[in-house]
Write a protein that holds these residues in place. Sequence first.
Motif, PDB file in Angstrom:
ATOM      1  N   ALA A  13      53.165  23.281  36.422  1.00 42.65           N
ATOM      2  CA  ALA A  13      52.498  22.653  37.699  1.00 42.65           C
ATOM      3  C   ALA A  13      53.674  23.225  38.754  1.00 42.65           C
ATOM      4  CB  ALA A  13      52.297  21.428  37.558  1.00 42.65           C
ATOM      5  N   GLY A  14      53.162  23.817  39.680  1.00 41.66           N
ATOM      6  CA  GLY A  14      53.834  24.271  40.839  1.00 41.66           C
ATOM      7  C   GLY A  14      54.424  25.474  40.788  1.00 41.66           C
ATOM      8  N   ASP A  15      54.326  26.225  39.779  1.00 44.61           N
ATOM      9  CA  ASP A  15      54.807  27.515  39.566  1.00 44.61           C
ATOM     10  C   ASP A  15      53.636  28.457  40.383  1.00 44.61           C
ATOM     11  OD1 ASP A  15      56.455  27.434  36.341  1.00 44.61           O
ATOM     12  OD2 ASP A  15      57.160  26.829  38.571  1.00 44.61           O
ATOM     13  N   SER A  16      53.993  29.834  40.309  1.00 42.38           N
ATOM     14  CA  SER A  16      53.094  30.728  40.518  1.00 42.38           C
ATOM     15  C   SER A  16      52.776  31.959  39.639  1.00 42.38           C
ATOM     16  CB  SER A  16      53.676  31.695  42.085  1.00 42.38           C
ATOM     17  OG  SER A  16      53.876  30.733  42.985  1.00 42.38           O
ATOM     18  N   LEU A  17      51.952  32.652  39.768  1.00 47.06           N
ATOM     19  CA  LEU A  17      51.249  33.846  38.838  1.00 47.06           C
ATOM     20  C   LEU A  17      50.645  34.757  39.617  1.00 47.06           C
ATOM     21  CD1 LEU A  17      50.040  32.403  35.433  1.00 47.06           C
ATOM     22  CD2 LEU A  17      52.001  33.977  35.755  1.00 47.06           C
ATOM     23  N   ARG A  18      50.726  35.870  39.217  1.00 48.79           N
ATOM     24  CA  ARG A  18      50.085  37.100  39.894  1.00 48.79           C
ATOM     25  C   ARG A  18      49.204  37.913  38.848  1.00 48.79           C
ATOM     26  NH1 ARG A  18      50.541  39.275  45.040  1.00 48.79           N
ATOM     27  NH2 ARG A  18      49.724  41.236  45.407  1.00 48.79           N
ATOM     28  N   LEU A  19      48.001  37.688  39.012  1.00 45.34           N
ATOM     29  CA  LEU A  19      47.026  38.528  38.239  1.00 45.34           C
ATOM     30  C   LEU A  19      46.641  39.901  38.857  1.00 45.34           C
ATOM     31  CD1 LEU A  19      44.466  35.625  37.265  1.00 45.34           C
ATOM     32  CD2 LEU A  19      46.656  36.198  36.260  1.00 45.34           C
ATOM     33  N   SER A  20      46.654  40.847  38.148  1.00 48.85           N
ATOM     34  CA  SER A  20      46.041  42.381  38.512  1.00 48.85           C
ATOM     35  C   SER A  20      45.020  42.461  37.595  1.00 48.85           C
ATOM     36  CB  SER A  20      47.309  42.970  38.337  1.00 48.85           C
ATOM     37  OG  SER A  20      47.120  44.385  39.005  1.00 48.85           O
ATOM     38  N   CYS A  21      44.289  43.550  38.330  1.00 50.26           N
ATOM     39  CA  CYS A  21      43.087  44.067  37.577  1.00 50.26           C
ATOM     40  C   CYS A  21      43.097  45.446  38.061  1.00 50.26           C
ATOM     41  CB  CYS A  21      41.657  43.299  38.075  1.00 50.26           C
ATOM     42  SG  CYS A  21      40.208  43.895  37.435  1.00 50.26           S
ATOM     43  N   THR A  22      42.647  46.283  37.347  1.00 48.65           N
ATOM     44  CA  THR A  22      42.468  47.969  37.664  1.00 48.65           C
ATOM     45  C   THR A  22      40.961  48.003  38.135  1.00 48.65           C
ATOM     46  OG1 THR A  22      44.204  48.712  36.054  1.00 48.65           O
ATOM     47  CG2 THR A  22      42.411  50.229  36.673  1.00 48.65           C
ATOM     48  N   ILE A  23      40.736  48.558  39.300  1.00 43.45           N
ATOM     49  CA  ILE A  23      39.537  48.915  39.748  1.00 43.45           C
ATOM     50  C   ILE A  23      38.901  50.246  39.089  1.00 43.45           C
ATOM     51  CG2 ILE A  23      38.069  49.036  41.843  1.00 43.45           C
ATOM     52  CD1 ILE A  23      40.492  47.729  43.293  1.00 43.45           C
ATOM     53  N   PHE A  24      37.474  50.292  38.654  1.00 43.85           N
ATOM     54  CA  PHE A  24      37.298  51.581  38.198  1.00 43.85           C
ATOM     55  C   PHE A  24      36.452  52.353  39.362  1.00 43.85           C
ATOM     56  CE2 PHE A  24      32.434  51.955  37.766  1.00 43.85           C
ATOM     57  CZ  PHE A  24      32.249  50.449  38.114  1.00 43.85           C
ATOM     58  N   ALA A  25      36.057  51.471  40.225  1.00 43.12           N
ATOM     59  CA  ALA A  25      35.438  52.451  41.428  1.00 43.12           C
ATOM     60  C   ALA A  25      35.794  51.652  42.630  1.00 43.12           C
ATOM     61  CB  ALA A  25      33.804  52.078  41.167  1.00 43.12           C
ATOM     62  N   LEU A  26      36.006  52.383  43.543  1.00 41.41           N
ATOM     63  CA  LEU A  26      36.947  51.788  44.830  1.00 41.41           C
ATOM     64  C   LEU A  26      35.623  51.270  45.869  1.00 41.41           C
ATOM     65  CD1 LEU A  26      39.507  54.501  45.774  1.00 41.41           C
ATOM     66  CD2 LEU A  26      39.508  52.645  44.379  1.00 41.41           C
ATOM     67  N   ASN A  27      34.315  51.570  45.662  1.00 40.62           N
ATOM     68  CA  ASN A  27      33.316  51.248  46.522  1.00 40.62           C
ATOM     69  C   ASN A  27      32.638  49.843  46.104  1.00 40.62           C
ATOM     70  OD1 ASN A  27      32.112  52.265  44.436  1.00 40.62           O
ATOM     71  ND2 ASN A  27      30.470  53.581  45.420  1.00 40.62           N
ATOM     72  N   ARG A  28      33.392  48.914  45.453  1.00 38.85           N
ATOM     73  CA  ARG A  28      32.661  47.653  45.167  1.00 38.85           C
ATOM     74  C   ARG A  28      33.514  46.785  45.531  1.00 38.85           C
ATOM     75  NH1 ARG A  28      29.101  48.711  40.673  1.00 38.85           N
ATOM     76  NH2 ARG A  28      28.420  50.782  40.626  1.00 38.85           N
ATOM     77  N   ALA A  29      32.659  45.600  46.034  1.00 44.44           N
ATOM     78  CA  ALA A  29      33.416  44.246  46.242  1.00 44.44           C
ATOM     79  C   ALA A  29      34.126  43.820  44.690  1.00 44.44           C
ATOM     80  CB  ALA A  29      32.313  43.395  46.687  1.00 44.44           C
TER      81      ALA A  29
END
Length: 124
Positions: A13-29
Amino acid sequence: VQLQASGGGLVQAGDSLRLSCTIFALNRAMGWFRQAPGKEREFVAVISRGGGSTSYSDSVKGRFTISRDNVKSTVDLQMNNLKPEDTAVYYCAAAFANPVTNYAPVKATSYAYWGQGTLVTVSS
């Protein structure tokens, strides 16, 4: 179509994490959702296809930040001041195509493609 999410893990608790996701198409929310054990999947954050519009759930607002890099084809979720109640499997998702530049949906039914999920566990 695959969305590859990474960055989960076990933190205190109190720590940080960074999640990442590869986008397959740039024209999407792109959105992040999470599902805790025994609970339904819930919205966490969304960013529009151009990055100009973001939205967060009340439970993470002020602690989490969503961003995207259309050059690197990634969308990240920076999670600060993590709490035990943030423990869940986190999923990135690509919304259905929409011509509105600032389209940033919060409902899971607005998303066409889902990643496999990455587990975040926050100990107290």
